[in-house]
Design a protein around this motif. Structure first.
Motif, PDB file in Angstrom:
ATOM      1  N   HIS A  36       0.659 -14.973  -0.558  1.00 11.39           N
ATOM      2  CA  HIS A  36       0.557 -13.534  -0.383  1.00 11.39           C
ATOM      3  C   HIS A  36       0.211 -13.167   1.050  1.00 11.39           C
TER       4      HIS A  36
ATOM      5  N   ASP B 167       2.421  -4.840   2.593  1.00 12.75           N
ATOM      6  CA  ASP B 167       1.643  -3.690   2.160  1.00 12.75           C
ATOM      7  C   ASP B 167       0.162  -4.044   2.160  1.00 12.75           C
ATOM      8  N   GLU B 168      -0.545  -3.596   3.201  1.00 17.01           N
ATOM      9  CA  GLU B 168      -1.941  -3.989   3.348  1.00 17.01           C
ATOM     10  C   GLU B 168      -2.865  -3.244   2.393  1.00 17.01           C
ATOM     11  N   ASN B 169      -2.315  -2.316   1.644  1.00 18.22           N
ATOM     12  CA  ASN B 169      -3.117  -1.642   0.625  1.00 18.22           C
ATOM     13  C   ASN B 169      -3.017  -2.357  -0.721  1.00 18.22           C
ATOM     14  N   ASP B 170      -2.185  -3.380  -0.793  1.00 22.32           N
ATOM     15  CA  ASP B 170      -2.018  -4.148  -2.018  1.00 22.32           C
ATOM     16  C   ASP B 170      -3.331  -4.843  -2.382  1.00 22.32           C
ATOM     17  N   LYS B 171      -3.703  -4.780  -3.646  1.00 25.44           N
ATOM     18  CA  LYS B 171      -4.991  -5.312  -4.089  1.00 25.44           C
ATOM     19  C   LYS B 171      -5.100  -6.822  -3.860  1.00 25.44           C
ATOM     20  N   ILE B 172      -4.017  -7.558  -4.151  1.00 23.71           N
ATOM     21  CA  ILE B 172      -4.062  -9.011  -3.965  1.00 23.71           C
ATOM     22  C   ILE B 172      -4.209  -9.343  -2.482  1.00 23.71           C
ATOM     23  N   TYR B 173      -3.473  -8.605  -1.645  1.00 29.83           N
ATOM     24  CA  TYR B 173      -3.584  -8.823  -0.193  1.00 29.83           C
ATOM     25  C   TYR B 173      -5.030  -8.606   0.250  1.00 29.83           C
ATOM     26  N   GLU B 174      -5.633  -7.530  -0.218  1.00 33.15           N
ATOM     27  CA  GLU B 174      -7.009  -7.217   0.179  1.00 33.15           C
ATOM     28  C   GLU B 174      -7.959  -8.336  -0.245  1.00 33.15           C
TER      29      GLU B 174
ATOM     30  N   ASN C 194       0.784  -8.580   9.996  1.00 33.54           N
ATOM     31  CA  ASN C 194      -0.238  -7.713   9.421  1.00 33.54           C
ATOM     32  C   ASN C 194      -1.603  -8.083   9.997  1.00 33.54           C
TER      33      ASN C 194
ATOM     34  N   GLN D 120       2.424 -10.572   2.644  1.00 34.82           N
ATOM     35  CA  GLN D 120       2.471  -9.236   2.071  1.00 34.82           C
ATOM     36  C   GLN D 120       2.411  -8.185   3.167  1.00 34.82           C
TER      37      GLN D 120
END
Length: 278
Positions: free
Chosen positions: A3, A8-15, A51, A6
């Motif tokens: 991941h 999309d830095e707002n994605d929960k898994i990314y976070e 990112n 990823q």
């Protein structure tokens, strides 16, 4: 870990992954750093804008190298501290610790300073070799990383020196034969061929050699749309609105050839989906 790419830095898994990596202990970081760096390199290999997590990984690598450089310089200059990778590297070059010791502030030594950039390059090249990056991908990495570093530290002199002292020479050698550019088009076999042309034209985006730009006109237009756009974006050239029309930003650099200017503007407008309103 997959991941890491990823976007999309707002994605929960990314976070969650980002939080975990940024809060690793130094011991765990050292165990995982090789894998993390290769994943970060993979993101750039695929022309994905880095990112925040990728930036963090590369920033931490450069910070670690800066620490190694500083500790090594102190050891060589004043015989303080312990030997490290940089002192080993200098020893291979015949540079050894000074005999005398000093309690005064040390200002560095020109002989040592000249080898800082080659040492950093050697460390990054090992990573590049492990990931099988071609020359254009390496140049692309440094151009991306210069932006990362300037946004965090402001001082890009070391990395700019890496580009100028190494890749301008390499690119000039690769592109020295016009047949390579115009007939065989071998530069297009590189993953990011526009990076070779940037290196040929020069990494100083405030001063462009008109004669080299003329020489590269045909190769530039052989680039794909994405490569063509990235080439000109490096020099901060893009279509902008001016009055009732569209012009090229920094258009004064094309005063020598109006047809060249018009061709660039027309293609960039098409790539960006810009149409003149009648």
């Amino acid at each position: 870990m997959k991941h890491l790419n990823q976007k999309d830095e707002n994605d929960k898994i990314y976070e969650e992954v980002s939080f975990f990596i940024k809060n690793m202990s130094q011991t765990n970081w050292e165990k995982q750093v090789e894998r993390l760096e290769k994943l970060a390199i993979n993101q750039i290999q695929n022309r994905i804008n880095p990112n925040q997590l990728t930036k963090y990984i590369f920033q931490r690598k450069l910070n670690a190298l800066e620490s190694v450089l500083e500790d090594g310089r102190r050891y060589i200059d004043a015989n303080w501290g312990d030997e490290n990778e940089f002192t080993d590297y200098l020893t291979e070059l015949g540079i050894r610790p000074r005999v005398e010791t000093s309690t005064e502030a040390f200002g560095g030594n020109q002989e040592i300073h000249e080898h800082r950039v080659p040492f950093v390059l050697k460390k990054f090249d090992k990573l590049f070799n492990d990931c099988d990056l071609d020359i254009s991908q390496r140049i692309y990495f440094y151009n991306i990383f210069l932006n990362i570093w300037s946004n965090t530290n402001g001082d890009t002199s070391m990395l700019r020196n890496i580009l100028r002292s190494n890749y301008e020479v390499i690119a000039a050698h690769i592109l020295k034969d016009k047949e390579y550019l115009f007939e065989t088009g071998k530069y297009l076999e590189q993953q990011f061929p526009e990076q070779l042309l940037i290196a040929k034209l020069g990494f100083d985006f405030l001063k462009i050699d008109e004669n080299i730009l003329k020489e590269l006109r045909t190769p530039i237009f052989k680039l794909s749309d994405e490569e063509f756009k990235d080439f000109w974006m490096y020099y901060d050239i893009e279509p902008i609105k001016q009055g009732q029309g569209i012009v090229l930003k920094a258009s004064s650099m094309f005063n020598f050839d109006q047809e060249f200017y018009d061709s660039i503007l027309e293609r960039l407008m098409r790539i960006n989906g810009i149409k003149l309103s009648l």
